[in-house]
Design a protein around this motif. Structure first.
Motif, PDB file in Angstrom:
ATOM      1  N   ALA A   1      50.740  41.391  52.674  1.00 32.52           N
ATOM      2  CA  ALA A   1      50.134  42.004  51.487  1.00 32.52           C
ATOM      3  C   ALA A   1      50.609  43.426  51.286  1.00 32.52           C
ATOM      4  O   ALA A   1      50.961  44.126  52.243  1.00 32.52           O
ATOM      5  CB  ALA A   1      48.609  41.984  51.612  1.00 32.52           C
ATOM      6  N   ASN A   2      50.608  43.851  50.015  1.00 34.73           N
ATOM      7  CA  ASN A   2      50.831  45.265  49.697  1.00 34.73           C
ATOM      8  C   ASN A   2      49.744  45.828  48.782  1.00 34.73           C
ATOM      9  O   ASN A   2      49.836  46.969  48.337  1.00 34.73           O
ATOM     10  CB  ASN A   2      52.222  45.485  49.087  1.00 34.73           C
ATOM     11  N   ARG A   3      48.734  45.025  48.501  1.00 38.11           N
ATOM     12  CA  ARG A   3      47.573  45.460  47.738  1.00 38.11           C
ATOM     13  C   ARG A   3      46.319  44.803  48.305  1.00 38.11           C
ATOM     14  O   ARG A   3      46.375  43.697  48.852  1.00 38.11           O
ATOM     15  CB  ARG A   3      47.658  45.070  46.254  1.00 38.11           C
ATOM     16  N   LEU A   4      45.182  45.479  48.135  1.00 40.61           N
ATOM     17  CA  LEU A   4      43.871  44.885  48.337  1.00 40.61           C
ATOM     18  C   LEU A   4      43.136  45.086  47.016  1.00 40.61           C
ATOM     19  O   LEU A   4      42.927  46.221  46.584  1.00 40.61           O
ATOM     20  CB  LEU A   4      43.132  45.581  49.489  1.00 40.61           C
ATOM     21  N   ILE A   5      42.805  43.988  46.351  1.00 41.59           N
ATOM     22  CA  ILE A   5      42.253  44.057  44.997  1.00 41.59           C
ATOM     23  C   ILE A   5      40.896  43.373  44.976  1.00 41.59           C
ATOM     24  O   ILE A   5      40.721  42.283  45.540  1.00 41.59           O
ATOM     25  CB  ILE A   5      43.201  43.396  43.974  1.00 41.59           C
ATOM     26  N   SER A   6      39.932  43.998  44.325  1.00 41.79           N
ATOM     27  CA  SER A   6      38.582  43.451  44.309  1.00 41.79           C
ATOM     28  C   SER A   6      38.518  42.157  43.512  1.00 41.79           C
ATOM     29  O   SER A   6      39.238  41.968  42.521  1.00 41.79           O
ATOM     30  CB  SER A   6      37.599  44.470  43.730  1.00 41.79           C
ATOM     31  N   ILE A   7      37.653  41.268  43.944  1.00 40.31           N
ATOM     32  CA  ILE A   7      37.424  40.024  43.219  1.00 40.31           C
ATOM     33  C   ILE A   7      36.920  40.327  41.815  1.00 40.31           C
ATOM     34  O   ILE A   7      37.286  39.647  40.850  1.00 40.31           O
ATOM     35  CB  ILE A   7      36.427  39.140  43.994  1.00 40.31           C
ATOM     36  N   THR A   8      36.108  41.365  41.679  1.00 37.42           N
ATOM     37  CA  THR A   8      35.587  41.750  40.374  1.00 37.42           C
ATOM     38  C   THR A   8      36.719  42.098  39.417  1.00 37.42           C
ATOM     39  O   THR A   8      36.730  41.665  38.262  1.00 37.42           O
ATOM     40  CB  THR A   8      34.632  42.936  40.502  1.00 37.42           C
ATOM     41  N   ARG A   9      37.688  42.878  39.886  1.00 36.44           N
ATOM     42  CA  ARG A   9      38.811  43.260  39.019  1.00 36.44           C
ATOM     43  C   ARG A   9      39.668  42.037  38.672  1.00 36.44           C
ATOM     44  O   ARG A   9      40.010  41.821  37.514  1.00 36.44           O
ATOM     45  CB  ARG A   9      39.672  44.330  39.684  1.00 36.44           C
ATOM     46  N   LEU A  10      40.026  41.239  39.656  1.00 33.49           N
ATOM     47  CA  LEU A  10      40.845  40.060  39.392  1.00 33.49           C
ATOM     48  C   LEU A  10      40.164  39.114  38.402  1.00 33.49           C
ATOM     49  O   LEU A  10      40.830  38.470  37.593  1.00 33.49           O
ATOM     50  CB  LEU A  10      41.128  39.316  40.693  1.00 33.49           C
ATOM     51  N   SER A  11      38.858  39.048  38.440  1.00 30.82           N
ATOM     52  CA  SER A  11      38.111  38.121  37.594  1.00 30.82           C
ATOM     53  C   SER A  11      37.960  38.603  36.159  1.00 30.82           C
ATOM     54  O   SER A  11      37.453  37.855  35.312  1.00 30.82           O
ATOM     55  CB  SER A  11      36.717  37.874  38.190  1.00 30.82           C
ATOM     56  N   GLY A  12      38.406  39.813  35.859  1.00 34.46           N
ATOM     57  CA  GLY A  12      38.251  40.372  34.526  1.00 34.46           C
ATOM     58  C   GLY A  12      38.915  39.524  33.451  1.00 34.46           C
ATOM     59  O   GLY A  12      39.993  38.973  33.647  1.00 34.46           O
TER      60      GLY A  12
END
Length: 213
Positions: A166-177
């Motif tokens: 991985a090169n990012r950690l992205i919140s589920i909330t953001r991905l679900s937008g």
């Protein structure tokens, strides 16, 4: 030995690069058939831009659906331990009991269409609490003064020490937008994903790890 994950070579090849990264993530280099790499590149970059230039609109959902089926059939014919499923529209969600979350809990990888100013493919490789481990094939340096400020919005964290994962950690909330902000999946009608498993290393649901909303 597992390979490092790779970055796209042009502005357009996030699709084949991410699908190749899914193979690199799930399998050791010695296991990977050259046919797989060949046919990923052959069938991706199939979309035309407004000027009629092939490849300059990236890779279509139809190509991803075809490759998902092709890889599964290739695995059956060659006794290669791969299984893929193409998801679209309201199937592409990150709720607790969704197929994508279940796949990540069981050690799978997920190619996901998101927005990064334009439609863009990234690879999901795992879960940490309410965040998803992501490899984005579009190379950016977090200390670059010209880096878009949107990369520093809430829910996006750069990772620099996991080049095979991985090169990012992205919140589920953001991905679900449902919008078109950085790393949002956007409207349901546009969503697509491919779930991939190495069937030899797939975990059973009993051994998977729960995630926290």
């Amino acid at each position: 030995m597992k390979n490092l994950l790779i970055y796209q070579s042009t502005e357009y090849d996030c699709g084949p690069t991410t699908l190749t990264n899914a193979i690199r993530y799930l399998f050791d280099r010695e296991e990977i058939y050259p046919d797989i790499v060949k046919y990923i590149m052959l069938y991706c970059l199939d979309s035309y831009n407004e000027a009629g230039e092939v490849g300059k609109r990236g890779t279509s959902a139809s190509a991803m659906m075809f490759l998902s089926n092709w890889l599964t059939q290739f695995g059956q014919v060659k006794n290669f331990p791969i299984s893929c499923n193409f998801l679209a529209k309201d199937e592409v969600v990150l709720s607790e009991n969704s197929r994508i979350i279940g796949a990540l809990q069981q050690g799978g990888a997920v190619l996901l269409r998101v927005y990064l100013e334009v439609p863009h493919y990234i690879l999901l490789t795992g879960i940490s609490g309410s965040d998803i481990y992501v490899f984005d094939p579009y190379y950016e340096e977090p200390d670059d003064p010209e880096l878009d400020k949107e990369f520093f919005e809430e829910g996006i964290t750069f990772i620099t020490d996991q080049p095979k994962r991985a090169n990012r950690l992205i919140s589920i909330t953001r991905l679900s937008g449902t919008g078109v902000g950085f790393y949002e999946m956007g409207p349901y009608k546009e969503r697509e994903a491919v779930i991939l498993f190495n069937t030899n290393t797939r975990k059973t649901p009993e051994n998977s790890i729960e995630y926290i909303i």
